[in-house]
Design a protein around this motif. Sequence first.
Motif, PDB file in Angstrom:
ATOM      1  N   ALA A 803       0.857  -1.184   0.000  1.00 34.90           N
ATOM      2  CA  ALA A 803       0.000   0.000   0.000  1.00 34.90           C
ATOM      3  C   ALA A 803       0.890   1.229   0.000  1.00 34.90           C
ATOM      4  N   ASN A 804       0.548   2.198  -0.853  1.00 36.15           N
ATOM      5  CA  ASN A 804       1.396   3.363  -1.064  1.00 36.15           C
ATOM      6  C   ASN A 804       0.628   4.639  -0.760  1.00 36.15           C
ATOM      7  N   SER A 805       1.237   5.524   0.012  1.00 37.11           N
ATOM      8  CA  SER A 805       0.649   6.828   0.276  1.00 37.11           C
ATOM      9  C   SER A 805       1.769   7.858   0.324  1.00 37.11           C
ATOM     10  N   ALA A 806       1.403   9.113   0.488  1.00 38.97           N
ATOM     11  CA  ALA A 806       2.419  10.160   0.542  1.00 38.97           C
ATOM     12  C   ALA A 806       3.324   9.993   1.747  1.00 38.97           C
ATOM     13  N   SER A 807       2.820   9.412   2.840  1.00 38.47           N
ATOM     14  CA  SER A 807       3.588   9.336   4.071  1.00 38.47           C
ATOM     15  C   SER A 807       4.273   8.000   4.291  1.00 38.47           C
ATOM     16  N   SER A 808       3.803   6.938   3.613  1.00 42.30           N
ATOM     17  CA  SER A 808       4.401   5.628   3.893  1.00 42.30           C
ATOM     18  C   SER A 808       4.187   4.657   2.742  1.00 42.30           C
ATOM     19  N   PHE A 809       5.030   3.639   2.767  1.00 40.75           N
ATOM     20  CA  PHE A 809       4.886   2.510   1.847  1.00 40.75           C
ATOM     21  C   PHE A 809       4.928   1.249   2.697  1.00 40.75           C
ATOM     22  N   ARG A 810       3.856   0.468   2.668  1.00 42.21           N
ATOM     23  CA  ARG A 810       3.751  -0.747   3.483  1.00 42.21           C
ATOM     24  C   ARG A 810       3.818  -1.965   2.569  1.00 42.21           C
ATOM     25  N   LEU A 811       4.627  -2.928   2.935  1.00 42.44           N
ATOM     26  CA  LEU A 811       4.893  -4.081   2.074  1.00 42.44           C
ATOM     27  C   LEU A 811       4.905  -5.369   2.890  1.00 42.44           C
TER      28      LEU A 811
END
Length: 878
Positions: A803-811
């Motif tokens: 999941a990608n957002s301006a504040s984080s990338f979760r993998l």
Amino acid sequence: MASNSTPDKGLSRRTVLATAGTVGLTAVSLSAALPSAEALPVQEASTPVSGGPSRRPGGWHRYVQGPSSRTVRPVRIVAASGDVTKPEALLEPGGARSVLRRPRPAAAPRWPDGTTAEASSAHAGNNGNDGQPRTYDAANAIDGNPDTFWNDDTPGAFPDVLTITVPQVTPLAGITVISNSDGVPTDYTVDVWRDGDWRTTATVTGNDAVQRAVPFTEEISTDRVRITVTNAQDTPHGYFTRINEVWPAPVAPVPVPSITVDFGKVVVGYPQIRFTSASDNSPGVRVAFSETRQFLTDRSDFTRSDQAGGAGQGTDQFAVPAKGANWTDHKGFQTGDQVFADGLHGFRYLRISLDALASDSPAAQPWGTVEIDSIALQFTAYLGTPSTYRGWFLCSDDDLNRYWYGASYTNELATDTFRQDDVDPRNAWSASLEGKLVLQDGAKRDRDPYVGDLAVSARTLYLTHDDAAEAARNVLADLADHQRADGWIPPASINNYTLPLFDYPLYWVTGSWDYVLYTGDRPYATRYYPTLLKVLDTWYPSVTDDAGLLSKGLNSTGSYGDYAFLGRTGRVTYYNALYVQALQDAARLARLLGRNADASRWSARAGKVAQAVNSLLWDADAGAYLDSGTGAARHAQDGNSLAVVTGIADADRAASALAHLDATTKRAYGNAFMDNDTLFDQASQRVYAFTSYPEIEARFLAGRADSALDQIRRTYGWMDRNDPGITHWEGIGPDGSLYEGAYTSMAHGWSTGVLPALTHHLLGARPTSPGYATWEVRPQPADVDWATGQLPTPHGPLGVEWANSASSFRLTVHGPGRTQGAVAFPGDPRGQRVRTGRRTLWDGRRASTRDVAVVDGTLTVSSLGPGDHTFVCERHGG
């Protein structure tokens, strides 16, 4: 592959695979230090990767296009004409019946004995399906046989003139022109000879009727009639005028009863029609098929018999018994040498008409009554259902999801058993392939396995239904077994394994590496290693010039074709970039087998070719690689893309070449494969998804994910939105048209590169050594918010979700058993903080373990073993 019907009528190996084994793995596994997987936002749409595919509504299952069973039925009635009752009954078997009725026609008017005909020109004759000579001269237009015809010999050049001379002055109220859909006269005038001069008695414009009554304003006595055609219907065979009969009276046609059904998407297999009863005169039905409504006429858009004598004249025939019949359309004649059916078809639309060929009388008659219960199709291709998908994909972009599963379905249609009656009739049948599962090029045509197509379609197969990987192996092995004594490898079984293509032996090399990479089949590598040696160390050196570059024309190869039968010779960037790719892949395979000397030699040769390409084929003025070192200056998608993918181009040249393609080839329906028309007319308007795949890969590899997705959305969005929808086309022509009209294959495996592109680059997962012993996950999100998916491996599924957002990338990654991998995070490492659970692996400047490092400007975590690994990458300012 592209059609080989006309002379004017690649691929990449990725650095993804080009960097096999260089991810920086260490012997220490980080997995022991990792906590259990954290729940990610992606799980709103899919269960965690370790849990397997989601079965919840809104998951990936709803995108699967394959039918639920092998019996496929139409979904709607498109049209009905003539005397038809209850056409909608065809959709529901066992209920009401559809009835088609047609009265017995009156005898056709005949010209007086001694009437003659002459024409401005006539096409040369040939032998028919029965081996007997056929003529196409003017006399056919008055012989009383509607199965013969006059065929003009000036394609696209008008006027075409047919003159009929009667032995004595005869009163005429008009005429009737009988033609066929391969050359209907569209615009023409009718003149009669009167008082020593020609006088126009009728003018016809915009005609599309096969039988056209042309009445005169008054009865005229004459001994000569002249038809002057100024335009004819465009067909897959060109602008030819064809007139089967001219009758000496205006006879309005009795509408042919017909029903057109829509299967909702392209399907492939044996049509089945359940006739419940018929009149006792053996009424005939003619069945026409088409992948698009545009090319559904009184004949099919394509039949194999068109390429083998035309016994069916574009339709499949059946004479219905009075008691009815459950008819399955298999190839052959129903009665002696009459009533021919072509068998298997790939199509979306089916039209059944109460009609018969004149040559089929009395076995089939074009009148009577026919009652039909239902129409269906016995689906023959790979049946891809949610339960068969061993690899899958889902992301936040609904369009990309449709393109991915459209690619998979397109490829399923091309995955079928090789059967003598169903393959390309141009000497493509091979006893060594009969009965084996193969990857063919298309559902409709050519239905022959081409090794170049495997460069794309085999990867699509490995990533979705790897249980059918034998389909690729069977093709690769069979072509290797037919290697020529000089080392050349045939591209396919067509023409008895003799079709001369220059580039396709290189695809055998890259396709063999792909097969071993994805499956880990070391015995295949060992068995066919001598084939590899012979093609690279004997055949290609024989067509190499003193600069070390392949040069088409050497060793009598000037007439050899390529994937699109292009007339280019000499030093061609595409051939040489593909050669570099093949040498790189061969070196990897050699190292797998411990043949290090061969690997070193091929790697050195690849370097020499790459250097020569940069030295001799780079056009500094255009900032791109020339298509060819000879002839007019042009720059091709295939060569420039492969130069980037294989690493021939450094970062600056890669950026420049891709910018040039953007500036010169971008179309609403994709990127054209040439930047100008110096090779052939409208080359700069033609899009091949086949050569678009390496360009899409090149954009991802060059860090241009946004432009890669833009190209995907234009190319695959166009095909998805336009008839027949869902499946991917062989080629796209000017303004988004079918590039070869009705002949174009609209479900072609070589066009499915969007699937491996999205899996390997957007989702980011790929193998880096044979059998996924090592793997890498390197997502490139661009404007996509989240993605999840699974890759099938010999060790179990490799799962990824992010999941990608301006504040984080979760993998989260799920590694298969007995494998080891690495992950790489998008973005600048200096602006990132990466943790797993409560443990910080990277604080923006330094790593807490030797398994974390910045490699080529990207933060990479290596030595990941089996099981779940979850990471959170926080971005500064978040």
